[in-house]
Enzyme design. Structure first.
Site, PDB file in Angstrom:
ATOM      1  N   TYR A 286       0.824  -1.219   0.000  1.00 44.88           N
ATOM      2  CA  TYR A 286       0.000   0.000   0.000  1.00 44.88           C
ATOM      3  C   TYR A 286       0.861   1.273   0.000  1.00 44.88           C
ATOM      4  CZ  TYR A 286      -3.817   3.132   1.358  1.00 44.88           C
ATOM      5  OH  TYR A 286      -4.742   4.148   1.401  1.00 44.88           O
ATOM      6  N   ARG A 287       1.764   1.404   0.949  1.00 48.73           N
ATOM      7  CA  ARG A 287       2.753   2.484   1.031  1.00 48.73           C
ATOM      8  C   ARG A 287       2.198   3.878   1.342  1.00 48.73           C
ATOM      9  NH1 ARG A 287       7.272   1.888  -3.639  1.00 48.73           N
ATOM     10  NH2 ARG A 287       5.599   2.630  -4.972  1.00 48.73           N
ATOM     11  N   ASP A 288       0.921   3.987   1.696  1.00 47.14           N
ATOM     12  CA  ASP A 288       0.396   5.317   2.028  1.00 47.14           C
ATOM     13  C   ASP A 288      -0.682   5.233   3.105  1.00 47.14           C
ATOM     14  OD1 ASP A 288       0.434   8.066   1.869  1.00 47.14           O
ATOM     15  OD2 ASP A 288      -0.975   8.192   0.201  1.00 47.14           O
ATOM     16  N   LEU A 289      -0.458   4.378   4.091  1.00 48.38           N
ATOM     17  CA  LEU A 289      -1.418   4.277   5.190  1.00 48.38           C
ATOM     18  C   LEU A 289      -1.315   5.507   6.090  1.00 48.38           C
ATOM     19  CD1 LEU A 289      -3.473   2.728   6.880  1.00 48.38           C
ATOM     20  CD2 LEU A 289      -1.559   1.603   8.044  1.00 48.38           C
TER      21      LEU A 289
ATOM     22  N   ASN B 247      -6.566   8.442   4.650  1.00 49.42           N
ATOM     23  CA  ASN B 247      -6.894   7.462   3.614  1.00 49.42           C
ATOM     24  C   ASN B 247      -7.775   6.323   4.113  1.00 49.42           C
ATOM     25  OD1 ASN B 247      -5.489   8.895   1.719  1.00 49.42           O
ATOM     26  ND2 ASN B 247      -3.631   7.642   1.837  1.00 49.42           N
TER      27      ASN B 247
END
Length: 250
Positions: A15-18, A22
């Site tokens: 995912y890399r954008d928790l 979001n």
């Protein structure tokens, strides 16, 4: 959130954008993730691996010849029984050198500019839990550069006021291990995180069908008809944006 990350990793998506912005709450109280612009798609091969072997039985204080036949039957039954297994769905071979993510949530390997894999999501989960419990992220600095320096070098610390749950702190500390090789979840993914004592007694299989602790109430002040028509005309006059890619998870 743990099950959401497990689902994504099972599909080969890091995912890399928790971050809280979001995570959306649906009308039924369950959550969904949005904004996959920074995600890394790779290959994942879910597998069933044996659970940790149970501890050996204590030696009996009775003479062995009195219970020899019974012990032989128990050994044969144990050898025929299928050992318990757990699902492992971690894209352990995923690697990227891109510097992506929100500064306060990036893992140390990203902050240092090195290659990274799916373990960055478990680091972000640790930061996410820390912020939920303490109202701030653990390594925030005066600016982005200071924040990255803190992530790479400063040891993890917890607020002195409000000791909080010991299991929660231990979970966060293990998720925020700076070395990704020693980070909880880096070897067997969500299977290892689920086994932490913080989640003791939680039935993950029934989580999606359970009632969430907070269910948003329906709006009690709908728009006036004239406002609705005006809003509809405004939307119709604007060009439609491209559809947002969302994964409806839990």
């Amino acid at each position: 959130m743990l099950l959401a990350l497990e689902y994504l990793h099972m599909m080969g998506i890091v995912y890399r954008d928790l971050k809280p912005e979001n995570v959306l709450i649906r009308a039924d109280g369950h959550i969904m993730l949005t904004d996959f612009d920074l995600s890394l798609q790779c290959t994942s091969t879910p597998s069933l691996e044996p659970c940790a072997a149970p501890e050996a039985a204590a030696a009996s204080c009775f003479p062995d010849h009195l219970f020899r036949r019974r012990r032989a039957r128990l050994r044969r039954a144990a050898s025929a029984r299928r050992p318990p297994t757990t699902l492992v769905a971690e894209p352990v071979e995923a690697r990227s050198c891109s510097f992506v993510g929100t500064h306060e949530y990036v893992a140390p390997e990203v902050a240092r500019g090195g290659p990274h894999g799916a373990a960055v999501d478990w680091w972000a989960l640790g930061v996410f839990l820390y912020e939920l419990l303490h109202g701030r992220t653990p390594f925030a600095g005066a600016d982005n550069e200071a924040t990255l320096r803190n992530i790479a070098r400063r040891p993890l610390s917890f607020p002195a006021a409000g000791a909080g749950d010991a299991d929660a702190r231990d979970l966060i500390a293990r998720l925020l291990a700076k070395d990704p090789r020693h980070r909880l979840g880096s070897r067997r993914g969500a299977a290892d995180v689920k086994a932490h004592p913080f989640f003791r007694g939680l039935n993950f299989a029934l989580l999606r069908s359970s009632r969430p602790p907070v269910v948003p109430a329906a709006s009690r002040s709908p728009l006036h008809r004239s406002q609705s028509c005006s809003a509809a005309r405004t939307r119709a006059s604007k060009p439609k944006p491209p559809p947002d890619t969302r994964f409806d998870l839990f």
